[in-house]
Scaffold this active site. Sequence first.
Site, mmCIF file in Angstrom:
data_model
loop_
_atom_site.group_PDB
_atom_site.id
_atom_site.type_symbol
_atom_site.label_atom_id
_atom_site.label_comp_id
_atom_site.label_asym_id
_atom_site.label_seq_id
_atom_site.Cartn_x
_atom_site.Cartn_y
_atom_site.Cartn_z
ATOM 1 N N GLY A 186 8.514 4.448 1.983
ATOM 2 C CA GLY A 186 9.212 4.033 3.224
ATOM 3 C C GLY A 186 8.068 3.774 4.730
ATOM 4 N N SER A 187 6.826 3.597 4.200
ATOM 5 C CA SER A 187 6.038 3.355 5.446
ATOM 6 C C SER A 187 6.450 1.985 6.155
ATOM 7 C CB SER A 187 4.564 3.437 4.771
ATOM 8 O OG SER A 187 4.247 2.127 4.031
ATOM 9 N N ASN A 216 11.323 -10.413 2.951
ATOM 10 C CA ASN A 216 10.815 -9.390 1.999
ATOM 11 C C ASN A 216 8.945 -9.618 2.194
ATOM 12 O OD1 ASN A 216 10.219 -7.846 -0.279
ATOM 13 N ND2 ASN A 216 9.477 -9.577 -1.465
ATOM 14 N N HIS A 231 5.381 -8.591 0.627
ATOM 15 C CA HIS A 231 4.673 -8.398 -0.776
ATOM 16 C C HIS A 231 3.219 -8.358 -0.677
ATOM 17 C CE1 HIS A 231 4.411 -8.946 -5.016
ATOM 18 N NE2 HIS A 231 3.263 -9.817 -4.676
ATOM 19 N N ASP A 238 9.760 -13.675 -5.419
ATOM 20 C CA ASP A 238 8.828 -13.928 -4.636
ATOM 21 C C ASP A 238 8.408 -15.414 -4.296
ATOM 22 O OD1 ASP A 238 7.084 -11.165 -6.303
ATOM 23 O OD2 ASP A 238 8.259 -10.942 -4.521
ATOM 24 N N GLU A 250 0.644 -4.930 6.008
ATOM 25 C CA GLU A 250 1.748 -5.094 5.665
ATOM 26 C C GLU A 250 2.943 -4.955 6.644
ATOM 27 O OE1 GLU A 250 3.248 -3.629 2.047
ATOM 28 O OE2 GLU A 250 1.222 -3.615 1.313
HETATM 29 C C1 GRF Z 1 3.809 -0.889 -1.098
HETATM 30 O O1 GRF Z 1 2.944 -0.876 -2.256
HETATM 31 C C2 GRF Z 1 4.283 -2.341 -0.344
HETATM 32 O O2 GRF Z 1 3.132 -3.056 -0.786
HETATM 33 C C3 GRF Z 1 5.377 -2.792 -1.130
HETATM 34 O O3 GRF Z 1 6.096 -1.655 -1.443
HETATM 35 C C4 GRF Z 1 5.274 -0.392 -1.436
HETATM 36 C C5 GRF Z 1 5.486 0.741 -0.919
HETATM 37 O O4 GRF Z 1 6.060 0.496 0.376
HETATM 38 N N1 GRF Z 1 5.969 -3.667 -0.300
HETATM 39 P P1 GRF Z 1 6.645 1.547 1.484
HETATM 40 O O5 GRF Z 1 5.523 2.706 2.012
HETATM 41 O O6 GRF Z 1 7.562 2.371 0.548
HETATM 42 O O7 GRF Z 1 7.250 0.771 2.440
#
Ligand code: GRF
Length: 206
Positions: free
Chosen positions: A14-15, A108, A110, A151, A180
């Site tokens: 969830g970053s 989305n 990617h 995608d 991202e």
């Molecule tokens: C990351 O590898 C990102 O590239 C992809 O999902 C993965 C986890 O992202 N979109 P997050 O930390 O759960 O947001």
Amino acid sequence: MPKLKIAVLVSGNGSNLQALIDAVDNERILGRIEIVISDRPNAFALQRAEQHGIPSIYIEKKDSPFGSFDLQLMNKLDEIQPDLIILAGFLSILPTELVKKYQSKIINIHPSLIPAFCGKGFYGEKVHKAVIAYGVKITGATVQFVDEGTDTGPIIFQQAVEVSNEDTAETLAKKLLPIEHGLLVKAAALFCQKRLKVEGRRVKIL
Ligand code: GRF
């Protein structure tokens, strides 16, 4: 301008969700995250939502008495009626009916420069491993609208990074995550300002 309703779909740490929460809090994104939906029960993203008082639910992948995953997902989103759906590290394929219903309203992120290293089976670490194995000199991140393919939707933003000979899938993932986050927040912010215009395969910033 009224705040748009946002639904965020997650599967992992969830970053990306956290970056969205922070951008909503500092009003960079003129929207409100109404719900966080996970297809994984122990996604840390669910805890992040809870910490910020954002309603969140886990929908089980396998059929349940409440119906299939797809049906439950559709019903929950119908309840919320979001203006924008953001896939933030979400690993399930969306039902075509949902993609059609929310055409040009699903974003989305990617971790590659689409159309490279994307499509079925290319997600998370698998993307970075394929990038290292191929020996490309640049990779990057792409934020795009979701269409019926995997995608394949119109690209909103991309940003490249160099791949060094010392890079591993882990160092690449670390290098890409902040990029991202930046692209996803920028795209969500412009969407909420109604400044993204889709013209065929191109996305124009108004
Ligand atoms: C990351 O590898 C990102 O590239 C992809 O999902 C993965 C986890 O992202 N979109 P997050 O930390 O759960 O947001």
